[in-house]
Motif scaffolding. Sequence first.
Motif, PDB file in Angstrom:
ATOM      1  N   ILE A 159       0.847  -1.197   0.000  1.00 35.07           N
ATOM      2  CA  ILE A 159       0.000   0.000   0.000  1.00 35.07           C
ATOM      3  C   ILE A 159       0.876   1.238   0.000  1.00 35.07           C
ATOM      4  N   LEU A 160       0.666   2.110  -0.990  1.00 35.08           N
ATOM      5  CA  LEU A 160       1.425   3.359  -1.094  1.00 35.08           C
ATOM      6  C   LEU A 160       0.439   4.510  -1.295  1.00 35.08           C
ATOM      7  N   ARG A 161       0.418   5.425  -0.314  1.00 35.40           N
ATOM      8  CA  ARG A 161      -0.498   6.559  -0.368  1.00 35.40           C
ATOM      9  C   ARG A 161       0.283   7.863  -0.372  1.00 35.40           C
ATOM     10  N   LEU A 162       0.057   8.644  -1.416  1.00 40.62           N
ATOM     11  CA  LEU A 162       0.759   9.915  -1.598  1.00 40.62           C
ATOM     12  C   LEU A 162      -0.230  11.024  -1.924  1.00 40.62           C
ATOM     13  N   GLY A 163      -1.421  10.958  -1.301  1.00 38.66           N
ATOM     14  CA  GLY A 163      -2.449  11.949  -1.579  1.00 38.66           C
ATOM     15  C   GLY A 163      -2.070  13.336  -1.099  1.00 38.66           C
ATOM     16  N   SER A 164      -2.359  14.358  -1.917  1.00 40.32           N
ATOM     17  CA  SER A 164      -2.130  15.761  -1.557  1.00 40.32           C
ATOM     18  C   SER A 164      -0.712  16.017  -1.064  1.00 40.32           C
ATOM     19  N   CYS A 165       0.247  15.666  -1.893  1.00 39.23           N
ATOM     20  CA  CYS A 165       1.662  15.868  -1.555  1.00 39.23           C
ATOM     21  C   CYS A 165       2.332  16.921  -2.450  1.00 39.23           C
ATOM     22  N   ARG A 166       1.512  17.588  -3.280  1.00 37.02           N
ATOM     23  CA  ARG A 166       2.050  18.578  -4.224  1.00 37.02           C
ATOM     24  C   ARG A 166       3.163  17.999  -5.097  1.00 37.02           C
ATOM     25  N   LEU A 167       2.924  16.812  -5.597  1.00 38.94           N
ATOM     26  CA  LEU A 167       3.919  16.170  -6.448  1.00 38.94           C
ATOM     27  C   LEU A 167       4.170  17.005  -7.700  1.00 38.94           C
ATOM     28  N   THR A 168       5.417  17.062  -8.103  1.00 34.04           N
ATOM     29  CA  THR A 168       5.800  17.752  -9.331  1.00 34.04           C
ATOM     30  C   THR A 168       5.820  16.754 -10.491  1.00 34.04           C
TER      31      THR A 168
ATOM     32  N   SER B  61      -2.298  17.537  -8.830  1.00 34.35           N
ATOM     33  CA  SER B  61      -2.705  17.976 -10.170  1.00 34.35           C
ATOM     34  C   SER B  61      -1.708  17.596 -11.255  1.00 34.35           C
ATOM     35  N   LYS B  62      -0.433  17.416 -10.907  1.00 33.76           N
ATOM     36  CA  LYS B  62       0.586  17.094 -11.919  1.00 33.76           C
ATOM     37  C   LYS B  62       0.501  15.646 -12.404  1.00 33.76           C
ATOM     38  N   VAL B  63      -0.348  14.856 -11.759  1.00 40.21           N
ATOM     39  CA  VAL B  63      -0.577  13.499 -12.260  1.00 40.21           C
ATOM     40  C   VAL B  63      -1.273  13.577 -13.613  1.00 40.21           C
ATOM     41  N   GLY B  64      -2.129  14.588 -13.762  1.00 42.78           N
ATOM     42  CA  GLY B  64      -2.838  14.773 -15.021  1.00 42.78           C
ATOM     43  C   GLY B  64      -1.893  14.985 -16.185  1.00 42.78           C
TER      44      GLY B  64
ATOM     45  N   ASP C 296      -9.349  14.099  -8.220  1.00 46.80           N
ATOM     46  CA  ASP C 296      -8.927  15.485  -8.454  1.00 46.80           C
ATOM     47  C   ASP C 296      -7.449  15.574  -8.843  1.00 46.80           C
ATOM     48  N   CYS C 297      -7.095  14.846  -9.882  1.00 51.14           N
ATOM     49  CA  CYS C 297      -5.708  14.821 -10.357  1.00 51.14           C
ATOM     50  C   CYS C 297      -5.550  15.534 -11.700  1.00 51.14           C
ATOM     51  N   SER C 298      -6.570  16.276 -12.121  1.00 54.29           N
ATOM     52  CA  SER C 298      -6.529  16.982 -13.409  1.00 54.29           C
ATOM     53  C   SER C 298      -6.244  16.030 -14.565  1.00 54.29           C
ATOM     54  N   LEU C 299      -6.842  14.847 -14.511  1.00 53.85           N
ATOM     55  CA  LEU C 299      -6.647  13.874 -15.580  1.00 53.85           C
ATOM     56  C   LEU C 299      -7.202  14.415 -16.889  1.00 53.85           C
ATOM     57  N   THR C 300      -6.502  14.130 -17.956  1.00 50.72           N
ATOM     58  CA  THR C 300      -6.911  14.570 -19.283  1.00 50.72           C
ATOM     59  C   THR C 300      -7.732  13.487 -19.970  1.00 50.72           C
ATOM     60  N   SER C 301      -8.311  13.848 -21.101  1.00 53.04           N
ATOM     61  CA  SER C 301      -9.051  12.858 -21.879  1.00 53.04           C
ATOM     62  C   SER C 301      -8.121  11.745 -22.334  1.00 53.04           C
ATOM     63  N   GLU C 302      -6.881  12.103 -22.634  1.00 52.11           N
ATOM     64  CA  GLU C 302      -5.893  11.097 -23.046  1.00 52.11           C
ATOM     65  C   GLU C 302      -5.575  10.149 -21.892  1.00 52.11           C
ATOM     66  N   ASP C 303      -5.519  10.687 -20.671  1.00 51.50           N
ATOM     67  CA  ASP C 303      -5.329   9.818 -19.504  1.00 51.50           C
ATOM     68  C   ASP C 303      -6.471   8.816 -19.405  1.00 51.50           C
ATOM     69  N   GLY C 304      -7.683   9.308 -19.669  1.00 50.00           N
ATOM     70  CA  GLY C 304      -8.846   8.437 -19.614  1.00 50.00           C
ATOM     71  C   GLY C 304      -8.766   7.306 -20.628  1.00 50.00           C
ATOM     72  N   VAL C 305      -8.317   7.633 -21.839  1.00 49.56           N
ATOM     73  CA  VAL C 305      -8.145   6.607 -22.870  1.00 49.56           C
ATOM     74  C   VAL C 305      -7.133   5.566 -22.410  1.00 49.56           C
TER      75      VAL C 305
ATOM     76  N   VAL D 134       6.455  12.640 -10.413  1.00 44.53           N
ATOM     77  CA  VAL D 134       5.596  11.670 -11.074  1.00 44.53           C
ATOM     78  C   VAL D 134       6.409  10.725 -11.947  1.00 44.53           C
ATOM     79  N   ARG D 135       7.344  11.290 -12.681  1.00 43.65           N
ATOM     80  CA  ARG D 135       8.190  10.441 -13.550  1.00 43.65           C
ATOM     81  C   ARG D 135       9.059   9.500 -12.713  1.00 43.65           C
ATOM     82  N   ALA D 136       9.625  10.020 -11.624  1.00 37.87           N
ATOM     83  CA  ALA D 136      10.456   9.185 -10.749  1.00 37.87           C
ATOM     84  C   ALA D 136       9.632   8.061 -10.129  1.00 37.87           C
ATOM     85  N   LEU D 137       8.392   8.362  -9.787  1.00 39.08           N
ATOM     86  CA  LEU D 137       7.529   7.353  -9.192  1.00 39.08           C
ATOM     87  C   LEU D 137       7.245   6.232 -10.179  1.00 39.08           C
TER      88      LEU D 137
END
Length: 499
Positions: free
Chosen positions: A150-159, A185-188, A211-220, A163-166
């Motif tokens: 289990i890895l939880r990183l909610g609301s950590c202001r990730l850059t 938001s940078k997950v989007g 609430d990660c600002s996912l894009t339509s492409e992320d959805g695809v 995200v790429r490092a993760l």
Amino acid sequence: MSRTEKKSSSDEETTPQAPLVNESIRGSKSRFPKAGSRKESIDPKTTDSQSQNKIPKTISDLAKTLTSETELGSRMEENEWFLQKLGRKAVNKCLDLNNCRLTAADVREMVALLPSLPDLEKLDISWNDVIGGNLHVFTQQMHLVSKLKILRLGSCRLTAEDVRALGEALKVLPELEELNLSWNSKVGGNLPLILQTLQEGSKIQTLEFVDCSLTSEDGVFVGQLLPRLQNLEVLDLSINRNIGGSLNSIAHGLKSTSNLKVLKLHSCGLSQKSVKLLDAAFRYLRELRTLDLSCNKELGGGFEDTAGLATLEHLEGLDLHQCSLTADDVLSLTEASIHLPALKIVNLSWNKCIGGNLKLLLETLKRSMSLQVLRLSSCSLVTEDVALLASVIQTGHLARLQKLDLSYNDSICEAGWTIFCQNLWLLKELTELDISLRPSTFRKCGQWFRHLLSAVTKLPKITEIGMKRWLLSASQEEELQGFDQDQRSSIHFDHGGFQ
């Protein structure tokens, strides 16, 4: 959206003072040799040949062993001091540092803990802003906790760099079952970089990207990924308004997730067409327990002539609040809901069409024998509606109801509240009732208030009654005070101050 609002809408979810860390912190102490036992361990008369192979052969070897054990003991003391500083405790295989206001130095100390936590299974560092921009310090050492589930990183202001490092680091976590990156938001736009390592046979059971600002492409991408995730049980994509544009791909992917138990698409920009697409997928989701499509205001009219919902025979929770439902939607849902014997939670709040039409839900109210929570807040209910509800209560069809929300329905007259309160005592399992008025409305309590107090004395489990903005007369205030003193102080009347 404020930090407080985000916390209240996320499930889940974070408890600032939750206990923390891992049995290896405590358990590793038992691996240290006890005083007086070392002589025995190097006595050739009391050991077999196998144990003799482990004995240091030189003074130098013995010194190294002692040094190693001393360093490990010192590290244990540092670990305990670090956790005490944060007000946390040791818990089996879990390191929970959510909402600890960590500093950059704390992050480095946390990473220093990892070598002594080889069996760590849960790590929660959510709600710590400093993680953003510093996650690489952790991801570079993630291989030390390869058993993480289990890895939880909610609301950590990730850059974006975080995200790429993760995404790269997840390659060394083959046992991962839950990943929560909500409120970043940078997950989007970068979701493929995070999840591209998930392959066929992945053990992932829970994915949360609220609430990660996912894009339509992320959805695809999600839609294309789902067939690989045969163990997936929870998918939460809520508050990503661009997801609606790629729902065709997501719905198609859902057909391959037969083990899914929770699907949340709250406030995702869904439309009438979206409902049709999901309806076709419902037939494949026979294990679904929770369905949340709330706060999709363009969804109204989409449930007309749909049948897939009726196939969800294990469904326990249905949330359609603030969906601009039509009367035909409600009627269609009632043809469906009679086939859902496990239904426990129904939320239809903020759908104005229900006002004057509660009779459309009559079969649902009669047949949902397991119903525990019913929310009809701000539904424009009228007197006839609560009279109908009272008759259903009277016939015993809502015997298991625990929470009933009728708040913000200001059009119900005194006669309606009277007949409702007269039958309220029959809900023996009821724990919470809300009949509050809208913030802009204040009304005097009628004679029904006396019936309410009488009913409450016969409800053994009631603890909370919401009745904000109802005004009590002087005599009614005396009645309430007498009621409070009559061994019923455990019941809280939430009135916000009578006027």
